[in-house]
Write a protein that holds these residues in place. Sequence first.
Motif, PDB file in Angstrom:
ATOM      1  N   VAL A  55       0.846  -1.192   0.000  1.00 41.18           N
ATOM      2  CA  VAL A  55       0.000   0.000   0.000  1.00 41.18           C
ATOM      3  C   VAL A  55       0.882   1.242   0.000  1.00 41.18           C
ATOM      4  N   ASP A  59      -1.633   6.476   1.271  1.00 42.08           N
ATOM      5  CA  ASP A  59      -2.977   5.908   1.455  1.00 42.08           C
ATOM      6  C   ASP A  59      -3.205   5.538   2.928  1.00 42.08           C
ATOM      7  N   ASP A  61      -5.859   5.807   4.835  1.00 40.92           N
ATOM      8  CA  ASP A  61      -7.110   5.113   5.157  1.00 40.92           C
ATOM      9  C   ASP A  61      -6.961   3.605   5.006  1.00 40.92           C
ATOM     10  N   THR A  62      -6.305   3.189   3.940  1.00 38.02           N
ATOM     11  CA  THR A  62      -6.098   1.758   3.726  1.00 38.02           C
ATOM     12  C   THR A  62      -5.170   1.190   4.789  1.00 38.02           C
ATOM     13  N   HIS A  63      -4.126   1.932   5.121  1.00 40.23           N
ATOM     14  CA  HIS A  63      -3.225   1.502   6.199  1.00 40.23           C
ATOM     15  C   HIS A  63      -4.016   1.307   7.492  1.00 40.23           C
ATOM     16  N   ASP A  65      -7.245   0.728   7.890  1.00 40.22           N
ATOM     17  CA  ASP A  65      -8.153  -0.427   7.780  1.00 40.22           C
ATOM     18  C   ASP A  65      -7.402  -1.739   7.983  1.00 40.22           C
TER      19      ASP A  65
END
Length: 81
Positions: A55, A59, A61-63, A65
């Motif tokens: 990732v 990013d 937000d992805t981290h 999540d």
Amino acid sequence: MRKLQKLIAAERTTFSPYSRLPSCAISRIAAKCRKDEIADAHILLKELKAELATVPEWDGDTHDDIWRTIELFRAILEKVK
């Protein structure tokens, strides 16, 4: 869907999908885990860590999540007897 995912989804029906599961819900999931679910949690942790490496840094937000999911699996494994 994996049995471990089904156990988590069943607990999520009573809580917001965006909130963290309370300790009592994690304990109920852990109590239903057997050898296969425990092995599956370990495999998923490795997959999530590998995904985290792919990732992009920007990013967040992805981290977040991915880390939230890692924390959930770790919490479940800590409560497994």
